[in-house]
Design a protein around this motif. Structure first.
Motif, PDB file in Angstrom:
ATOM      1  N   VAL A 206       0.828  -1.201   0.000  1.00  0.00           N
ATOM      2  CA  VAL A 206       0.000   0.000   0.000  1.00  0.00           C
ATOM      3  C   VAL A 206       0.864   1.253   0.000  1.00  0.00           C
ATOM      4  O   VAL A 206       0.537   2.264  -0.649  1.00  0.00           O
ATOM      5  N   GLY A 207       2.014   1.210   0.710  1.00  0.00           N
ATOM      6  CA  GLY A 207       2.897   2.378   0.714  1.00  0.00           C
ATOM      7  C   GLY A 207       3.442   2.692  -0.662  1.00  0.00           C
ATOM      8  O   GLY A 207       3.484   3.858  -1.072  1.00  0.00           O
ATOM      9  N   ILE A 208       3.858   1.657  -1.399  1.00  0.00           N
ATOM     10  CA  ILE A 208       4.426   1.886  -2.733  1.00  0.00           C
ATOM     11  C   ILE A 208       3.342   2.251  -3.738  1.00  0.00           C
ATOM     12  O   ILE A 208       3.506   3.173  -4.547  1.00  0.00           O
ATOM     13  N   LEU A 209       2.208   1.539  -3.717  1.00  0.00           N
ATOM     14  CA  LEU A 209       1.137   1.820  -4.682  1.00  0.00           C
ATOM     15  C   LEU A 209       0.565   3.212  -4.511  1.00  0.00           C
ATOM     16  O   LEU A 209       0.140   3.842  -5.479  1.00  0.00           O
ATOM     17  N   VAL A 210       0.539   3.710  -3.274  1.00  0.00           N
ATOM     18  CA  VAL A 210      -0.005   5.043  -3.030  1.00  0.00           C
ATOM     19  C   VAL A 210       1.018   6.125  -3.352  1.00  0.00           C
ATOM     20  O   VAL A 210       0.668   7.182  -3.886  1.00  0.00           O
ATOM     21  N   THR A 211       2.282   5.881  -3.063  1.00  0.00           N
ATOM     22  CA  THR A 211       3.296   6.937  -3.122  1.00  0.00           C
ATOM     23  C   THR A 211       4.091   6.953  -4.421  1.00  0.00           C
ATOM     24  O   THR A 211       4.488   8.028  -4.897  1.00  0.00           O
ATOM     25  N   LEU A 212       4.342   5.786  -5.026  1.00  0.00           N
ATOM     26  CA  LEU A 212       5.203   5.741  -6.213  1.00  0.00           C
ATOM     27  C   LEU A 212       4.601   6.460  -7.427  1.00  0.00           C
ATOM     28  O   LEU A 212       5.321   7.226  -8.092  1.00  0.00           O
ATOM     29  N   PRO A 213       3.314   6.252  -7.776  1.00  0.00           N
ATOM     30  CA  PRO A 213       2.782   6.944  -8.963  1.00  0.00           C
ATOM     31  C   PRO A 213       2.914   8.465  -8.927  1.00  0.00           C
ATOM     32  O   PRO A 213       3.375   9.059  -9.918  1.00  0.00           O
ATOM     33  N   PRO A 214       2.551   9.161  -7.825  1.00  0.00           N
ATOM     34  CA  PRO A 214       2.749  10.620  -7.846  1.00  0.00           C
ATOM     35  C   PRO A 214       4.212  11.024  -7.950  1.00  0.00           C
ATOM     36  O   PRO A 214       4.527  12.052  -8.558  1.00  0.00           O
ATOM     37  N   ILE A 215       5.128  10.215  -7.372  1.00  0.00           N
ATOM     38  CA  ILE A 215       6.553  10.537  -7.511  1.00  0.00           C
ATOM     39  C   ILE A 215       6.988  10.430  -8.969  1.00  0.00           C
ATOM     40  O   ILE A 215       7.697  11.293  -9.501  1.00  0.00           O
ATOM     41  N   LEU A 216       6.555   9.371  -9.649  1.00  0.00           N
ATOM     42  CA  LEU A 216       6.921   9.190 -11.055  1.00  0.00           C
ATOM     43  C   LEU A 216       6.303  10.276 -11.936  1.00  0.00           C
ATOM     44  O   LEU A 216       6.941  10.766 -12.880  1.00  0.00           O
ATOM     45  N   ILE A 217       5.059  10.637 -11.644  1.00  0.00           N
ATOM     46  CA  ILE A 217       4.425  11.705 -12.417  1.00  0.00           C
ATOM     47  C   ILE A 217       5.185  13.010 -12.226  1.00  0.00           C
ATOM     48  O   ILE A 217       5.442  13.745 -13.183  1.00  0.00           O
ATOM     49  N   TRP A 218       5.562  13.299 -10.994  1.00  0.00           N
ATOM     50  CA  TRP A 218       6.274  14.547 -10.720  1.00  0.00           C
ATOM     51  C   TRP A 218       7.654  14.559 -11.372  1.00  0.00           C
ATOM     52  O   TRP A 218       8.181  15.625 -11.725  1.00  0.00           O
ATOM     53  N   SER A 219       8.269  13.401 -11.544  1.00  0.00           N
ATOM     54  CA  SER A 219       9.607  13.334 -12.141  1.00  0.00           C
ATOM     55  C   SER A 219       9.605  13.620 -13.629  1.00  0.00           C
ATOM     56  O   SER A 219      10.653  13.882 -14.221  1.00  0.00           O
ATOM     57  N   ASP A 220       8.430  13.566 -14.258  1.00  0.00           N
ATOM     58  CA  ASP A 220       8.319  13.804 -15.698  1.00  0.00           C
ATOM     59  C   ASP A 220       7.819  15.233 -15.925  1.00  0.00           C
ATOM     60  O   ASP A 220       6.855  15.662 -15.286  1.00  0.00           O
ATOM     61  N   PRO A 221       8.448  16.019 -16.814  1.00  0.00           N
ATOM     62  CA  PRO A 221       8.020  17.407 -17.016  1.00  0.00           C
ATOM     63  C   PRO A 221       6.555  17.537 -17.417  1.00  0.00           C
ATOM     64  O   PRO A 221       5.853  18.434 -16.935  1.00  0.00           O
ATOM     65  N   VAL A 222       6.092  16.657 -18.296  1.00  0.00           N
ATOM     66  CA  VAL A 222       4.686  16.721 -18.714  1.00  0.00           C
ATOM     67  C   VAL A 222       3.771  16.389 -17.540  1.00  0.00           C
ATOM     68  O   VAL A 222       2.763  17.064 -17.301  1.00  0.00           O
ATOM     69  N   GLY A 223       4.125  15.338 -16.795  1.00  0.00           N
ATOM     70  CA  GLY A 223       3.316  14.976 -15.638  1.00  0.00           C
ATOM     71  C   GLY A 223       3.329  16.057 -14.578  1.00  0.00           C
ATOM     72  O   GLY A 223       2.297  16.333 -13.948  1.00  0.00           O
ATOM     73  N   ARG A 224       4.481  16.698 -14.397  1.00  0.00           N
ATOM     74  CA  ARG A 224       4.582  17.777 -13.411  1.00  0.00           C
ATOM     75  C   ARG A 224       3.678  18.938 -13.808  1.00  0.00           C
ATOM     76  O   ARG A 224       3.021  19.551 -12.945  1.00  0.00           O
ATOM     77  N   ALA A 225       3.613  19.232 -15.086  1.00  0.00           N
ATOM     78  CA  ALA A 225       2.721  20.299 -15.550  1.00  0.00           C
ATOM     79  C   ALA A 225       1.260  19.926 -15.315  1.00  0.00           C
ATOM     80  O   ALA A 225       0.432  20.791 -14.966  1.00  0.00           O
ATOM     81  N   GLU A 226       0.913  18.644 -15.493  1.00  0.00           N
ATOM     82  CA  GLU A 226      -0.460  18.207 -15.240  1.00  0.00           C
ATOM     83  C   GLU A 226      -0.830  18.374 -13.776  1.00  0.00           C
ATOM     84  O   GLU A 226      -1.930  18.841 -13.451  1.00  0.00           O
ATOM     85  N   LEU A 227       0.094  17.993 -12.889  1.00  0.00           N
ATOM     86  CA  LEU A 227      -0.186  18.136 -11.458  1.00  0.00           C
ATOM     87  C   LEU A 227      -0.348  19.611 -11.079  1.00  0.00           C
ATOM     88  O   LEU A 227      -1.247  19.974 -10.313  1.00  0.00           O
ATOM     89  N   LYS A 228       0.525  20.464 -11.607  1.00  0.00           N
ATOM     90  CA  LYS A 228       0.429  21.893 -11.291  1.00  0.00           C
ATOM     91  C   LYS A 228      -0.880  22.483 -11.805  1.00  0.00           C
ATOM     92  O   LYS A 228      -1.488  23.338 -11.144  1.00  0.00           O
ATOM     93  N   SER A 229      -1.311  22.030 -12.984  1.00  0.00           N
ATOM     94  CA  SER A 229      -2.555  22.566 -13.549  1.00  0.00           C
ATOM     95  C   SER A 229      -3.766  22.202 -12.697  1.00  0.00           C
ATOM     96  O   SER A 229      -4.746  22.953 -12.648  1.00  0.00           O
ATOM     97  N   LEU A 230      -3.695  21.051 -12.025  1.00  0.00           N
ATOM     98  CA  LEU A 230      -4.812  20.653 -11.168  1.00  0.00           C
ATOM     99  C   LEU A 230      -5.027  21.646 -10.036  1.00  0.00           C
ATOM    100  O   LEU A 230      -6.169  21.941  -9.662  1.00  0.00           O
ATOM    101  N   PHE A 231      -3.931  22.175  -9.490  1.00  0.00           N
ATOM    102  CA  PHE A 231      -4.048  23.101  -8.366  1.00  0.00           C
ATOM    103  C   PHE A 231      -4.504  24.492  -8.804  1.00  0.00           C
ATOM    104  O   PHE A 231      -4.801  25.330  -7.956  1.00  0.00           O
TER     105      PHE A 231
END
Length: 418
Positions: A156-181
């Motif tokens: 549960v720790g990895i499944l919950v925490t790893l995807p947002p870390i990987l998304i944040w590590s990618d420039p496109v994913g980081r832009a998606e996360l920022k746009s949500l806020f």
């Protein structure tokens, strides 16, 4: 740069271990929620296996500083090595999928992620419990119970925490996360998660499982609206809310463990639903791009075909005007008439381009009431010069009683010419 990354990783790993260190299972120090392995897996998967020693150092520091190394120095070294090898193996299995563009956009990639985490945590837990037993330590309960608790906590720790870390590590994913806020609906969705947590845990601390299913409702809403980026944030928010409720409600370790087991199903649901939404959006975008390319190709073919006639007429009239201009005795009126036809054909070519562009862009056509007899006469007249040059006689016959029709005259004229 490398030293700063190393320092940030060690501090982050130890901090996450400290935050999640509650309800430890006696000497094994197994806790119901372990987010720090996700940080280790992400570091090795993204930066390479050469960072494995750094992970070992962070694990060892956390075992000593946070967990106080209750099993002795030698066993602490052994279990730290076992955990490090387990994280490195999971990272190796995810190599090639560390980019969100690959890992988090297809159900196959998400299935691989879930499978690697589930199997990796199980194997790591087996070796971890085996190392405790082999080093002379006493397991705090039956072997399979200890293994199950380790597996649930790490999974549960990895499944919950790893995807947002990987998304944040990618420039496109980081832009998606920022746009949500930057979207007001995000805060409304966060409020819905808080409300669901309140319904699930706020009224009856003695039975926290009764309304756990309520947490699926905001998660589904967020996943459908915001895709995987929103779903991963929602699951992470729910995880922190669940741990906060467990602390406020003073749940026993077994209850927290059972809630974490339920959270695995919630996490997997959010991952696959958000991934399916993103996959559908990508497929729709590719389809629209293909349709635009197809429309461009059709428009090019149509322009080449439809402009052939007016351009041919333009060339014919231009040659005729040139010959008349070179003849000193040429009729001035005939020269003017020929040049007028050149202008008319150029305007007709421009109309063809404009109408085709409007049709391919919007599907719009310019419908007018027109006489078929006049349209036929005009078309035949425009072909007259070329017909004379080719010694061809053109005739047209239209019934006098033919009513006017609602058509696009330019397109029908092109059809008649063809």
């Amino acid at each position: 740069m490398r030293f700063r990354l190393l320092a940030a990783f060690v501090i982050g790993y130890v901090f996450l271990d400290w935050v999640s260190y509650f309800h430890p299972l006696q000497q094994s120090n197994i806790t119901p929620w372990n987010p720090q392995p996700a940080l280790a897996v992400a570091l090795i998967a993204i930066c390479g296996q050469r960072w494995t020693p750094a992970v070992f150092g962070a694990v060892l520091v956390a075992e000593v500083v946070v967990r106080q190394a209750p099993v002795g120095p030698l066993t602490t070294l052994v279990v730290s090595a076992v955990l490090t090898l387990g994280y490195a193996a999971m990272a190796a299995a995810l190599s090639g999928l560390v980019s969100p563009r690959n890992l988090l956009e297809t159900r196959r990639g998400l299935s691989r992620l879930v499978g690697v985490v589930a199997i990796g945590a199980l194997v790591t837990g087996t070796l971890y419990a085996g190392a405790l037993w082999a080093s002379g330590g006493h397991l705090p309960g039956p072997y399979f119970e200890v293994l199950l608790r380790f597996w649930v906590g790490d999974s549960v720790g990895i499944l919950v925490t790893l995807p947002p870390i990987l998304i944040w590590s990618d420039p496109v994913g980081r832009a998606e996360l920022k746009s949500l806020f930057r979207q007001p609906v995000t805060y409304l969705q966060a409020a819905s998660v808080v409300l669901a947590l309140g319904l699930a845990f706020g009224f009856d601390f003695a039975e926290p499982f009764k309304l756990f299913y309520v947490l699926f409702l905001p998660l589904i809403w967020i996943a459908v609206c915001s895709g995987l980026a929103g779903a991963t944030l929602a699951v992470l928010f729910i995880q922190f809310g669940l741990i906060t409720a467990a602390m406020l409600g003073k749940y026993p370790a077994l209850t927290v463990f059972q809630l974490q087991a339920l959270l695995i199903s919630l996490s997997i649901t959010g991952l696959f639903l958000g991934g399916a939404v993103d996959e559908q959006r990508i497929a729709g975008s590719k389809l629209r791009q293909s349709l635009r390319l197809a429309a461009a190709g059709e428009m090019s073919a149509a322009l080449a075909h439809e402009l052939n006639q007016p351009l041919t007429a333009l060339a014919t009239y231009a040659r005729a005007a040139t010959l008349l201009a070179r003849d000193p005795g040429a009729d001035r009126a005939l020269v003017i008439d020929t040049l007028a036809k050149v202008l008319a054909e150029s305007n007709r070519a421009a109309d063809v381009v404009r109408r085709l562009r409007e049709f391919f862009q919007t599907g719009a056509i310019d419908l007018q009431r027109a006489s078929l007899e006049q349209l036929a006469r005009k078309t035949v007249a425009s072909m007259g010069v070329r017909a004379v040059d080719l010694d061809v006689s053109l005739e047209h016959h239209v019934d006098d009683n033919t009513p006017d029709v609602l058509i696009d005259p330019l397109q029908i004229e092109v059809v008649i010419r063809n």
